[in-house]
Motif scaffolding. Structure first.
Motif, mmCIF file in Angstrom:
data_model
loop_
_atom_site.group_PDB
_atom_site.id
_atom_site.type_symbol
_atom_site.label_atom_id
_atom_site.label_comp_id
_atom_site.label_asym_id
_atom_site.label_seq_id
_atom_site.Cartn_x
_atom_site.Cartn_y
_atom_site.Cartn_z
ATOM 1 N N GLU A 1 0.846 -1.184 0.000
ATOM 2 C CA GLU A 1 0.000 0.000 0.000
ATOM 3 C C GLU A 1 0.885 1.238 0.000
ATOM 4 O O GLU A 1 2.079 1.165 0.309
ATOM 5 C CB GLU A 1 -0.917 0.003 1.231
ATOM 6 C CG GLU A 1 -0.163 -0.185 2.538
ATOM 7 C CD GLU A 1 -1.079 -0.571 3.682
ATOM 8 O OE1 GLU A 1 -2.223 -0.081 3.707
ATOM 9 O OE2 GLU A 1 -0.646 -1.352 4.561
ATOM 10 N N VAL A 2 0.301 2.347 -0.393
ATOM 11 C CA VAL A 2 1.058 3.596 -0.446
ATOM 12 C C VAL A 2 0.314 4.671 0.334
ATOM 13 O O VAL A 2 -0.890 4.583 0.575
ATOM 14 C CB VAL A 2 1.273 4.084 -1.901
ATOM 15 C CG1 VAL A 2 2.074 3.069 -2.689
ATOM 16 C CG2 VAL A 2 -0.055 4.394 -2.582
ATOM 17 N N ALA A 3 1.057 5.692 0.751
ATOM 18 C CA ALA A 3 0.487 6.889 1.358
ATOM 19 C C ALA A 3 1.058 8.092 0.613
ATOM 20 O O ALA A 3 2.166 8.024 0.058
ATOM 21 C CB ALA A 3 0.827 6.970 2.844
ATOM 22 N N VAL A 4 0.314 9.170 0.582
ATOM 23 C CA VAL A 4 0.731 10.365 -0.155
ATOM 24 C C VAL A 4 1.062 11.488 0.820
ATOM 25 O O VAL A 4 0.707 11.449 2.006
ATOM 26 C CB VAL A 4 -0.367 10.830 -1.135
ATOM 27 C CG1 VAL A 4 -0.721 9.710 -2.099
ATOM 28 C CG2 VAL A 4 -1.608 11.302 -0.376
ATOM 29 N N THR A 5 1.746 12.490 0.309
ATOM 30 C CA THR A 5 1.989 13.697 1.091
ATOM 31 C C THR A 5 0.838 14.668 0.851
ATOM 32 O O THR A 5 0.468 14.928 -0.301
ATOM 33 C CB THR A 5 3.332 14.348 0.720
ATOM 34 O OG1 THR A 5 3.451 15.598 1.408
ATOM 35 C CG2 THR A 5 3.479 14.584 -0.775
ATOM 36 N N PRO A 6 0.252 15.188 1.913
ATOM 37 C CA PRO A 6 -0.884 16.104 1.727
ATOM 38 C C PRO A 6 -0.479 17.482 1.233
ATOM 39 O O PRO A 6 -1.321 18.267 0.830
ATOM 40 C CB PRO A 6 -1.486 16.187 3.132
ATOM 41 C CG PRO A 6 -0.363 15.870 4.050
ATOM 42 C CD PRO A 6 0.506 14.887 3.322
ATOM 43 N N ARG A 7 0.815 17.767 1.234
ATOM 44 C CA ARG A 7 1.294 19.073 0.767
ATOM 45 C C ARG A 7 2.644 18.889 0.083
ATOM 46 O O ARG A 7 3.322 17.868 0.305
ATOM 47 C CB ARG A 7 1.422 20.060 1.928
ATOM 48 C CG ARG A 7 2.342 19.587 3.035
ATOM 49 C CD ARG A 7 2.270 20.499 4.253
ATOM 50 N NE ARG A 7 0.913 20.557 4.781
ATOM 51 C CZ ARG A 7 0.401 19.646 5.602
ATOM 52 N NH1 ARG A 7 1.128 18.596 5.968
ATOM 53 N NH2 ARG A 7 -0.840 19.749 6.032
ATOM 54 N N GLU A 8 3.021 19.816 -0.752
ATOM 55 C CA GLU A 8 4.315 19.717 -1.438
ATOM 56 C C GLU A 8 5.448 19.709 -0.412
ATOM 57 O O GLU A 8 5.450 20.479 0.554
ATOM 58 C CB GLU A 8 4.486 20.895 -2.401
ATOM 59 C CG GLU A 8 5.747 20.794 -3.259
ATOM 60 C CD GLU A 8 5.818 21.880 -4.310
ATOM 61 O OE1 GLU A 8 6.687 22.760 -4.182
ATOM 62 O OE2 GLU A 8 4.974 21.837 -5.242
ATOM 63 N N VAL A 9 6.416 18.809 -0.619
ATOM 64 C CA VAL A 9 7.527 18.702 0.311
ATOM 65 C C VAL A 9 8.816 18.523 -0.480
ATOM 66 O O VAL A 9 8.847 17.833 -1.510
ATOM 67 C CB VAL A 9 7.318 17.527 1.294
ATOM 68 C CG1 VAL A 9 7.217 16.202 0.547
ATOM 69 C CG2 VAL A 9 8.443 17.459 2.317
#
Length: 345
Positions: free
Chosen positions: A222-230
């Motif tokens: 599974e994957v998770a994303v960044t909620p904001r640009e990093v």
């Protein structure tokens, strides 16, 4: 009586191979006999120069014939891909192999044709081959087997691996190979479940040693994303793109996961969905009649992790050389060999 030093050839000089090369040169019981390289610009270079040490008088070659002519005791085989023709030629010629390639962790997990071919080469040459490293290897085999020594009932054992990649300045590795910064839709089940091949054999090997063979191996991801640009050392991850991956490999017995390996690699701890991320290292949870909860962290600044982490894999392979050279011919696993330890002086 002093034991003769073992003559060793280092095969390939990537990140792991270069660290192993240093380990052989500096080892009190090993002698660097040769060095095999793949790239033309390294051909003929002194081995010490290629790993940041002084000159050794051993020069690199791109010819397997040169390696075979050395009659070395062992080859530390660390290419990007396994070539069974090379492996069998070395074994047939009487040269043992320690490799960080994952193909040989458990003979029963190999394709029968490959296994039979390698076993025949070992028999002909009177040699052995062993796959090891940090992960898989140390954490997925050696550690669980040691921990099992104080159990008489093992309900479950879970290994969790954490890797903070935020300061890893390797854009090609993170963005192209691992796929960070891509949309989640780019990650299908096949891409995320490759852990079955990498870690399934280790789990089955441990279960075999405990006398509780597994019924099946399941793998998922599974994957998770960044909620904001990093921004990380390797570049920028846009909001909504993949910033973490979690792979899980489970060994099932009677429909229940009794052995599990889980890897969580992340570029930021700020994730959607929120995951339990920890500092780089391992966590081992043992449930049984002697339960254990163990943290093994890498106490290394993230900026130095890329230069330090190859040692975790390379050092175990170097330390395994005397044990593999002394082993009976064949594909030798962690349970076939004595407990591997270092010789430091």
């Amino acid at each position: 009586m002093t034991q003769a030093r073992l003559n060793v050839v280092q095969w390939a000089t990537g990140n792991i191979g270069t660290r192993a090369l240093r380990g052989v040169i500096e080892h009190p019981a090993l002698n660097l006999a040769g060095l095999y390289v793949h790239s033309e610009d390294k051909d003929g270079a002194d081995a010490g120069t290629l790993c940041g040490l002084g000159k050794t008088g051993v020069t690199a070659t791109r010819s397997i014939e040169d390696v075979l002519d050395l009659g070395a005791d062992c080859v530390l085989y660390m290419p990007r891909a396994c070539d069974y023709d090379e492996v069998c030629r070395l074994l047939e010629a009487g040269t043992n192999i320690v490799t960080t390639r994952g193909e040989f962790h458990r003979p029963a997990s190999m394709k029968p044709a490959f296994r039979e071919r390698v076993e025949a080469a070992c028999e002909k040459g009177g040699t052995s081959i062993h796959s090891t490293g940090s992960s898989p290897g140390f954490i997925s085999e050696a550690v669980p087997l040691v921990l099992s020594s104080i159990q008489r009932r093992l309900d479950s054992l879970t290994i969790s691996e954490f890797a903070d990649l935020s300061r890893r300045d390797s854009p090609g590795l993170l963005f192209e190979v691992m796929g960070f910064g891509r949309p989640p839709a780019d990650f299908d089940e096949r891409r995320l479940s490759h852990g079955r091949v990498s870690f399934g054999p280790s789990l089955e090997l441990v279960a075999d040693a405990l006398g509780t063979p597994l019924d099946a191996i399941e793998a998922s991801g599974e994957v998770a994303v960044t909620p904001r640009e990093v921004t990380i050392a390797a570049g920028t991850l846009k909001a909504g793109t993949v910033a973490a991956q979690r792979l899980t490999v489970s060994g099932l017995r009677d429909g229940r996961a009794v052995l599990r390996f889980r890897a969580l690699w992340y570029c930021t701890p700020d994730l959607d969905p929120a995951w339990d991320v920890r500092d780089t290292g391992w966590h081992v949870d043992v449930q049984g009649d002697a339960p254990l909860d163990i943290d093994m962290r890498f106490p290394v600044p993230l900026e130095r992790m890329a230069e330090t982490s190859p040692g975790y894999t390379a050092n175990r392979a170097v330390n395994a050389v005397p044990f593999v050279c002394a082993a009976a011919p064949g594909i030798r696993t962690t349970i076939d060999l004595p407990q591997i330890h270092a010789v430091l002086g």
